[in-house]
Motif scaffolding. Structure first.
Motif: not given
Ligand code: HEM
Ligand SMILES: Cc1cc2nc3c(=O)[nH]c(=O)nc-3n(C[C@H](O)[C@H](O)[C@H](O)COP(=O)(O)O)c2cc1C
Length: 491
Positions: A211-212, A241-242, A250-253, A266-268
């Motif tokens: 994410t970073y 990577q989340l 809100e942020g994750a969406l 893929a979403l990790v």
């Protein structure tokens, strides 16, 4: 225009302005939301923070996260004498010129990259990459576990031709290996995560940026596309990577929408980071900088936390409220077609929980020993699953990371049932100083080690690796005991 004298007068927690790239920002309200901590910014309060900011943030960060009214405009130095200009914060962290890095051809294994990286990384960056939590027990466990599993080779088999291919989160990879998410690759090389995406594409393995990521996800997606166009082939893939941010849904969406738009496959979801672990080397180093900058020490947590007070969670850089039920909206937002995998699971009980949810896989990990102390290695957790709930291997895919440095390490995890293995630090060290070439060399070394060991074990396909090729007796001694009956459903 804002004068630099003005900027200098906003140099406290109550009013904090910084200059980045010639523009002034009011970051007062943002201080407590900064994922790198408030003091990281406060050290530059009233000054030019460009040199610290630039290597660790992707383009567009300020636009995306700081409200427009906090962008105060360009800084005006004209009213000042030369000697009064708001100078960049003096560089406190330059590596004195030391020994030169060896040529890549001389490096023989992934540990060699660590030695070479330490030669050139400034102290702060070295600490960030190498540090681990508290007593370092989780970190140490990762390596020690490999010595408790030995190999059982078979001979007199034709091993001339072998295949290392594995399907990893839906992607057919050339190797049973992927690049694990690790933030801030620009600390090691100006091209940062681009080196990892390029290396992964060239050897056709997945890269899962953090994410970073210090390079934007959009740039990484563009980089992958141009690598693929160069060879006229769909080689390599990007996973997302989340970390669920503080404003969770809100942020994750927003991250998920970006990941879909950029065609991440893929979403990790990292689930072991409700708060940031206590990495003492990092904290000691930053405390020294704070002390030298005159920042008054404040304890991380209240000694008497009041559960009724609505205060920011200490060490809470991301959402501390993420729960199993949140997986429902995460799955809905991501869609059914591409895998969702939970990263940071360390017990068989949580794999059972995950199997009840609509996730495609779990990724056993103690975050490279950077989160909770005294957590088992992922090899240990794999064995727990094998002994207490072997049916889970048929229900979801199981990925692992933590301390993998050798081809034989990878082989051991595959024997215990892992689908594939992630590596974090080795790839950060490999890009340090060397860039993309280092990442490519690291993948070559790992591939060579896996192939050589497989041939010496009498195995021609990674899918043949199973429990008959390992002796796990020593590691079995460490399995939870009183707990066994409950784990087997007998209590
Ligand atoms: C405005 C001035 C800013 C300065 C001077 C600054 C500085 C830094 C520095 C030096 C780090 C490295 C970690 C450390 O040394 O503790 C860092 C980390 C980070 N910053 Fe900032 N930052 C700023 C604004 C922002 C903004 C607007 C965001 C947007 C969310 C942001 C997000 C992050 C993230 C995600 C990390 C990584 C945390 C980690 O993995 O440890 N920063 N920042
Ligand atoms: C410098 C560094 C940064 C990391 N950043 C992240 C991150 O942003 N997200 C995440 O899920 N894991 C992160 N991790 C953990 C890795 O994904 C991985 O679990 C760990 O590095 C594996 O152990 P290894 O370094 O021994 O291979 C980071 C690890 C390191 C060393």
């Amino acid at each position: 225009m804002v004068t630099s004298a003005d900027v200098r007068s906003h140099a406290s927690r109550d009013s904090c302005w910084v200059i980045i790239d010639g523009n002034v920002y009011d970051v007062t309200d943002f201080l407590d939301h900064h994922p790198g901590g408030a003091n990281t910014i406060l050290r530059h309060a009233g000054k030019d923070a460009t040199a610290e900011y630039e290597p660790v943030h992707p383009e567009g960060t300020l636009d995306a996260h700081l409200p427009k009214d906090k962008h105060l405009g360009p800084v005006d130095f004209t009213q000042e004498r030369e000697s009064e200009k708001a100078a960049p914060t003096p560089s406190i962290d330059k590596k004195p010129s030391g020994p030169k890095q060896n040529p890549l051809s001389v490096l023989q294994n992934l540990d060699d990259f660590e030695i070479e990286a330490q030669k050139v990384l400034p102290e702060k960056s070295w600490i960030y990459y190498s540090s681990a939590t508290d007593t370092l027990s989780s970190h140490t466990n990762n390596r020690v576990a490999f010595s408790k599993v030995s190999l059982r080779p078979r001979v007199l088999r034709n091993v001339a031709r072998i295949s290392l291919q594995k399907t990893i989160m839906g992607f057919r990879s050339s190797l049973p290996v992927f690049i694990a998410p690790a933030a801030l690759a620009k600390l090691g090389h100006p091209d940062g995560e681009l080196c990892l995406t390029r290396g992964a594409a060239r050897y056709n393995i997945p890269h899962c940026p953090s994410t970073y990521s210090s390079i934007s996800h959009a740039e990484l997606a563009k980089c992958l596309q141009s690598e693929q166009e160069a060879v006229g082939n769909k080689r390599g893939t990007l996973f997302f990577q989340l970390y669920a941010p503080i404003n969770k849904r809100e942020g994750a969406l927003k991250h998920i929408a970006d990941a879909k738009r950029l065609n991440f496959t893929a979403l990790v979801v990292t689930v072991d980071s409700a708060v940031i672990g206590k990495r003492e080397e990092d904290e000691r180093y930053k405390a020294r900088l704070d002390h030298d900058s005159g920042i008054v020490f404040q304890a991380n947590s209240s000694p008497d936390p009041d559960p009724n007070l609505d205060r920011p969670v200490p060490r809470g850089a991301h959402s501390s409220t993420l729960e199993w039920d949140d997986l429902i909206w995460i799955r809905e937002a991501w869609g059914k077609d591409r895998p969702v995998v939970l990263k940071g699971i360390a017990t068989v009980e949580d794999v059972v929980e995950a199997a009840k949810r609509r996730v495609d896989g779990v990724y056993l990990s103690n975050h490279g020993g950077r989160q909770l102390d005294y957590v088992p290695s992922s090899l240990h957790t794999l064995l727990e699953i094998r002994l207490f709930h072997p049916e889970l291997f048929d229900k979801l895919d199981i990925y692992v990371d933590g301390g993998f440095r050798r081809g034989t390490d990878v082989i051991k995890a595959l024997c215990l049932g892992a689908k594939a293995v992630g590596l974090g630090r080795p790839f950060m060290y490999s890009l340090t100083g060397y860039g993309t070439g280092g990442v490519c060399r690291a993948i070559e070394i790992l591939s060579d080690e896996i192939q050589t060991s497989m041939r010496l074990m009498g195995v021609t396909n990674v899918d043949q690796l199973d429990m008959s090729y390992v002796n796990t007796a020593l590691l079995e001694l460490e399995m939870p005991r009183l707990h066994n009956l409950r784990l087997q459903g007998k209590l």
